[in-house]
Design a protein around this motif. Structure first.
Motif, PDB file in Angstrom:
ATOM      1  N   ASN A  39      43.584  51.433  37.003  1.00 14.97           N
ATOM      2  CA  ASN A  39      42.254  51.788  36.871  1.00 14.97           C
ATOM      3  C   ASN A  39      41.372  50.943  35.947  1.00 14.97           C
ATOM      4  OD1 ASN A  39      42.633  54.121  38.533  1.00 14.97           O
ATOM      5  ND2 ASN A  39      43.988  55.046  36.688  1.00 14.97           N
ATOM      6  N   ARG A  40      41.909  49.615  35.725  1.00 17.58           N
ATOM      7  CA  ARG A  40      41.021  48.912  34.961  1.00 17.58           C
ATOM      8  C   ARG A  40      39.962  48.313  35.448  1.00 17.58           C
ATOM      9  NH1 ARG A  40      43.877  44.000  31.330  1.00 17.58           N
ATOM     10  NH2 ARG A  40      44.730  45.901  30.353  1.00 17.58           N
ATOM     11  N   PRO A  41      38.720  48.625  35.023  1.00 15.61           N
ATOM     12  CA  PRO A  41      37.541  47.874  35.659  1.00 15.61           C
ATOM     13  C   PRO A  41      37.671  46.451  35.941  1.00 15.61           C
ATOM     14  CG  PRO A  41      36.851  48.563  33.513  1.00 15.61           C
ATOM     15  CD  PRO A  41      38.407  49.094  33.788  1.00 15.61           C
ATOM     16  N   LEU A  42      37.166  45.649  36.918  1.00 11.30           N
ATOM     17  CA  LEU A  42      37.088  44.232  36.854  1.00 11.30           C
ATOM     18  C   LEU A  42      35.689  43.702  36.344  1.00 11.30           C
ATOM     19  CD1 LEU A  42      38.243  43.697  40.579  1.00 11.30           C
ATOM     20  CD2 LEU A  42      39.563  43.853  38.217  1.00 11.30           C
ATOM     21  N   CYS A  43      35.900  42.800  35.574  1.00  7.61           N
ATOM     22  CA  CYS A  43      34.647  42.311  34.833  1.00  7.61           C
ATOM     23  C   CYS A  43      33.552  41.510  35.907  1.00  7.61           C
ATOM     24  CB  CYS A  43      35.218  40.935  33.990  1.00  7.61           C
ATOM     25  SG  CYS A  43      36.047  41.488  32.460  1.00  7.61           S
ATOM     26  N   PRO A  44      32.521  41.900  36.042  1.00  4.40           N
ATOM     27  CA  PRO A  44      31.420  41.334  36.857  1.00  4.40           C
ATOM     28  C   PRO A  44      31.313  39.849  36.560  1.00  4.40           C
ATOM     29  CG  PRO A  44      30.474  42.714  35.138  1.00  4.40           C
ATOM     30  CD  PRO A  44      31.867  42.889  35.094  1.00  4.40           C
ATOM     31  N   SER A  45      30.838  39.251  37.540  1.00  5.84           N
ATOM     32  CA  SER A  45      30.790  37.693  37.627  1.00  5.84           C
ATOM     33  C   SER A  45      29.245  37.667  37.169  1.00  5.84           C
ATOM     34  CB  SER A  45      31.071  36.793  38.604  1.00  5.84           C
ATOM     35  OG  SER A  45      30.232  37.492  39.843  1.00  5.84           O
ATOM     36  N   ILE A  46      28.553  36.516  36.465  1.00  7.55           N
ATOM     37  CA  ILE A  46      27.176  36.491  36.029  1.00  7.55           C
ATOM     38  C   ILE A  46      26.549  35.346  37.011  1.00  7.55           C
ATOM     39  CG2 ILE A  46      27.705  36.870  33.640  1.00  7.55           C
ATOM     40  CD1 ILE A  46      27.048  34.070  33.185  1.00  7.55           C
ATOM     41  N   THR A  47      25.364  35.632  37.351  1.00 10.68           N
ATOM     42  CA  THR A  47      24.601  34.597  38.177  1.00 10.68           C
ATOM     43  C   THR A  47      23.272  34.420  37.255  1.00 10.68           C
ATOM     44  OG1 THR A  47      23.506  36.517  39.212  1.00 10.68           O
ATOM     45  CG2 THR A  47      25.415  35.377  40.294  1.00 10.68           C
ATOM     46  N   PHE A  78      33.068  35.114  45.566  1.00 12.80           N
ATOM     47  CA  PHE A  78      33.965  35.402  46.476  1.00 12.80           C
ATOM     48  C   PHE A  78      34.404  36.952  46.775  1.00 12.80           C
ATOM     49  CE2 PHE A  78      35.346  31.492  43.952  1.00 12.80           C
ATOM     50  CZ  PHE A  78      35.601  30.565  45.278  1.00 12.80           C
ATOM     51  N   GLY A  79      34.818  37.060  47.840  1.00 13.29           N
ATOM     52  CA  GLY A  79      35.264  38.484  48.252  1.00 13.29           C
ATOM     53  C   GLY A  79      36.420  38.715  47.635  1.00 13.29           C
ATOM     54  N   PHE A  80      36.777  39.876  47.370  1.00  9.19           N
ATOM     55  CA  PHE A  80      38.123  40.188  46.628  1.00  9.19           C
ATOM     56  C   PHE A  80      38.399  41.715  46.911  1.00  9.19           C
ATOM     57  CE2 PHE A  80      34.875  40.915  43.512  1.00  9.19           C
ATOM     58  CZ  PHE A  80      35.496  42.183  42.988  1.00  9.19           C
ATOM     59  N   LEU A  81      39.824  41.978  46.894  1.00 11.25           N
ATOM     60  CA  LEU A  81      40.366  43.276  46.861  1.00 11.25           C
ATOM     61  C   LEU A  81      40.473  43.592  45.383  1.00 11.25           C
ATOM     62  CD1 LEU A  81      42.649  42.973  49.991  1.00 11.25           C
ATOM     63  CD2 LEU A  81      40.417  44.052  49.979  1.00 11.25           C
ATOM     64  N   PRO A  82      40.105  44.468  45.026  1.00 12.05           N
ATOM     65  CA  PRO A  82      40.325  45.149  43.528  1.00 12.05           C
ATOM     66  C   PRO A  82      41.619  45.221  43.078  1.00 12.05           C
ATOM     67  CG  PRO A  82      38.333  46.201  44.330  1.00 12.05           C
ATOM     68  CD  PRO A  82      38.878  45.603  45.357  1.00 12.05           C
ATOM     69  N   GLU A  83      42.680  46.070  44.116  1.00 10.44           N
ATOM     70  CA  GLU A  83      44.150  46.388  43.721  1.00 10.44           C
ATOM     71  C   GLU A  83      44.755  44.868  43.868  1.00 10.44           C
ATOM     72  OE1 GLU A  83      47.597  49.542  45.261  1.00 10.44           O
ATOM     73  OE2 GLU A  83      45.760  48.967  46.536  1.00 10.44           O
ATOM     74  N   ALA A  84      44.577  44.084  44.590  1.00 13.19           N
ATOM     75  CA  ALA A  84      44.997  42.676  44.642  1.00 13.19           C
ATOM     76  C   ALA A  84      44.781  42.056  43.450  1.00 13.19           C
ATOM     77  CB  ALA A  84      44.744  42.041  45.891  1.00 13.19           C
ATOM     78  N   VAL A  85      43.757  42.037  42.824  1.00  9.25           N
ATOM     79  CA  VAL A  85      43.292  41.282  41.613  1.00  9.25           C
ATOM     80  C   VAL A  85      44.131  41.927  40.613  1.00  9.25           C
ATOM     81  CG1 VAL A  85      41.555  40.783  40.006  1.00  9.25           C
ATOM     82  CG2 VAL A  85      41.018  40.747  42.336  1.00  9.25           C
ATOM     83  N   ARG A  86      44.227  43.168  40.403  1.00 11.48           N
ATOM     84  CA  ARG A  86      44.958  43.600  39.295  1.00 11.48           C
ATOM     85  C   ARG A  86      46.450  43.716  39.514  1.00 11.48           C
ATOM     86  NH1 ARG A  86      41.218  48.064  41.124  1.00 11.48           N
ATOM     87  NH2 ARG A  86      39.721  48.224  39.313  1.00 11.48           N
TER      88      ARG A  86
END
Length: 225
Positions: A39-47, A78-86
């Motif tokens: 359940n860890r939130p992913l860090c948003p990227s900056i623009t 990039f598109g991504f799957l949050p669970e795959a990243v974790r």
């Protein structure tokens, strides 16, 4: 380079990913994932367009281009799957005892082995310039932390007790440090601290000397494992 990289990346990734039928190494690793990662939130990227700092008399694009990282900024969403990243980060294991060094991870029952060359291919970023993977390599690139600290920081200890506080940097390097900590080598702690690797990047930018970005990214991944 973009065309060949796009064609070769799926093949190289297929060679690096082996189905092993295991989502995690063992029950303890799965419990660790549930506790610390699921359940860890992913860090948003900056623009944030670096050219906008020109209104303040700072040429940030020149600093970024001088280390060879100018092509990293545009269109890097990039598109991504949050669970795959974790899963990717939860299962990372360094493999420094082999040559070339690599790290492994398990994502959806695939054991993936990644080295610097494959990381470069997948990111579409070449690896010219100084190839430093940890601070022990600094001697090989003629970097002296103390000399660079004295050269590129101001004496503002009255406001910043630590010699390694980013507030001591001149404005242009302060902005570049912001990009290092929030974009290029993203971290969630020590955002105002000038680590030796940060100082090395800042010094190389001032000296117009190219750095291999994939090597630093590989090192930052391995340090998380």
């Amino acid at each position: 380079m973009a065309g060949p990289n796009q064609n070769m990346a799926p093949l190289r990734l297929a060679q690096a990913a082996i189905f092993n039928g295991k989502g995690f190494e063992d029950a303890a690793e799965y419990a660790r994932y549930l506790l610390n990662f699921q359940n860890r939130p992913l860090c948003p990227s900056i623009t944030l367009d670096p050219s906008r700092f020109s209104r303040y008399g700072m040429d940030i694009p020149r600093l970024i281009n001088s280390i060879g990282w100018g092509d990293i900024l545009p269109d890097r969403n990039f598109g991504f799957l949050p669970e795959a990243v974790r899963m990717f980060y939860a299962n990372m294991k360094p493999c420094y005892h082999i040559s070339p060094p690599c790290f492994t991870t398990i994502v959806y029952n695939y054991l993936i082995t990644i080295n610097v060359e494959l990381l470069s291919l997948l990111l579409g970023i070449p690896i010219p310039g100084a190839k430093v993977m940890n601070e022990s390599d600094f001697h090989s690139v003629d970097f002296n932390e103390g000399d660079s600290l004295r050269l590129y920081t101001r004496d503002t200890s009255r406001y910043y007790p630590s010699d390694f506080h980013s507030g001591r940097l001149p404005d242009d390097l302060k902005v570049l440090h912001f990009y290092i900590t929030r974009f290029f080598l993203h971290r969630s702690h020590g955002l105002t601290t000038i680590y030796p690797s940060d100082l090395w990047i800042l010094a190389r930018a001032k000296e117009n000397r190219v750095i291999s970005y994939p090597h630093l990214v590989f090192c930052s991944y391995a340090e998380l494992s």
